[in-house]
Design an enzyme around this catalytic site. Structure first.
Site, PDB file in Angstrom:
ATOM      1  CB  SER A 247      -0.919   0.053   1.233  1.00 43.69           C
ATOM      2  OG  SER A 247      -1.859  -0.978   1.233  1.00 43.69           O
ATOM      3  CB  SER A 285      -1.236  -2.404  -3.980  1.00 39.14           C
ATOM      4  OG  SER A 285      -0.589  -1.197  -3.668  1.00 39.14           O
ATOM      5  CG  ASP A 287      -1.061   1.534  -4.732  1.00 42.50           C
ATOM      6  OD1 ASP A 287      -0.169   1.480  -3.880  1.00 42.50           O
ATOM      7  OD2 ASP A 287      -1.294   0.621  -5.540  1.00 42.50           O
TER       8      ASP A 287
END
Length: 357
Positions: A247, A285, A287
């Protein structure tokens, strides 16, 4: 067992010995000048505070507070948000996307502590004059998974830690690396953490500042000046396992006269910039980019609006500052061993310079 509350300047958690930021190593990104601290706090009215929790060998975690002056339910600031990959728990996301505003400070922490942190933030705001009449509140809390280097299931971040970070927030230099929300995070095979940077540029007849702060915890292969850099390349052991989940939270602040739609465009560039340093944007992830302006909604001062055609220089400023902030997070961190025996090391300066010059 020790539990440290970090502030900057901090007598408890000083800059790691021999650590130097990217710019100090000659690895400045882009041509634009920085603010005096090369930090998010170069944007007027922005303060940053950390609470760092270290209870070896199990806990390496914490919380980071980004506190814009005067923000509150009755005095929201324009904001935009973007999810590059939405496997995350960004509390408050949908209202920011819908209304284009933030009405609380922005807090960053560990994944499973995010909900306790959000509750503590609500209590803190409701007690303050700016929250005295609030009957609805949208706390903003981002997170990264620090479960590789910390006992994430213990949910160690509590109300007292949130309040300490908020109350200690200050302008000036920002502590980086293994502090606050970055205490237990990793990125690109290295120990990562908190990183920050800023840029100044002329815009619409005035000088404006863009500042960024990253909580780096993502997978991929590091790239510096176009060259891939693995731990083995700089004399470190190759990690046996990757991050628990990748992340990155990127927060952008600016005093440029932008509306929420334009700030959303900046937030997108903040996430795009992670590709420059080798982000993999994997399935697991989260993001996120969150960009906000310091000019209150409806403020009469300054230009009524900025044409989109003039945003290019701001886009460049964000891309450059995020790239440099990630490098700072890797260079300024501290070697950390988690409860399972996994160790991550910071990016060592001398071998890096030997590779990329």
């Amino acid at each position: 067992m020790p539990c440290w509350s970090c502030r900057h300047p901090s007598p408890v958690r000083p800059r790691p010995p021999l650590a130097r930021r990217a710019r100090e190593l000659g690895l400045a990104v882009g041509d634009l000048p920085t603010g005096p601290h090369d930090a998010l706090t170069d944007v007027p009215g922005i303060r940053v505070g950390h609470t760092t929790l270290i209870r070896p060998p199990r806990v390496h975690s914490g919380v980071t507070a980004i506190v814009p002056d005067g923000v509150g339910p009755a005095s929201p600031l324009p904001a935009g948000v973007f999810a590059g990959n939405g496997y995350g728990k960004l509390v408050g996301f949908t209202q920011i996307a819908e209304l284009g505003a933030i009405e609380t400070p922005i807090l960053l922490t560990s994944t499973l502590s995010a909900f306790r942190v959000a509750d503590a933030l609500v209590g803190w705001v409701l007690e303050r004059p700016e929250g005295a009449d609030a009957r609805s509140l949208n706390p903003v809390v981002g997170e990264c998974n620090d479960g590789l280097l910390s006992d994430i299931r213990s949910r160690p971040v509590g109300e007292e830690h949130v309040r300490a970070a908020l109350e200690s927030a200050s302008d000036g230099p920002v502590a980086e690396g293994s502090v606050g929300a970055g205490t237990g995070t990793t990125a690109l095979g290295f120990k990562a953490g908190i990183g920050t940077s800023s840029r100044r540029l002329p815009l619409a007849g005035q000088e404006v500042t863009v500042g960024v702060l990253v909580q780096a915890n993502f997978d991929g292969t590091l790239r510096v000046r176009g060259r891939t850099v693995t731990p083995a390349d700089v004399g470190l052991p190759t990690p046996d396992s990757g991050p628990e989940a990748g992340s990155c939270m990127v927060v952008v602040a600016t005093d440029a006269p932008l509306d929420a739609r334009q700030l959303t465009r900046l937030a997108r560039r903040a996430v795009y910039a992670l590709a420059r340093v080798g982000a993999a944007y994997g399935h697991g992830s989260g993001d996120y980019g969150l960009a906000f302006g310091t000019r209150p909604l409806g403020a009469p001062a300054g230009p009524a609006g900025l044409p989109d055609a003039e945003l290019d220089s701001l886009f460049i400023a964000v891309l450059d500052a995020v790239e440099e902030a990630v490098l700072n997070s890797l260079l300024m961190s501290t070697a950390t061993t988690g409860p399972g025996g996994d160790t991550r090391h910071p990016l060592p300066a001398a071998p890096l310079l030997a590779l990329v010059g």
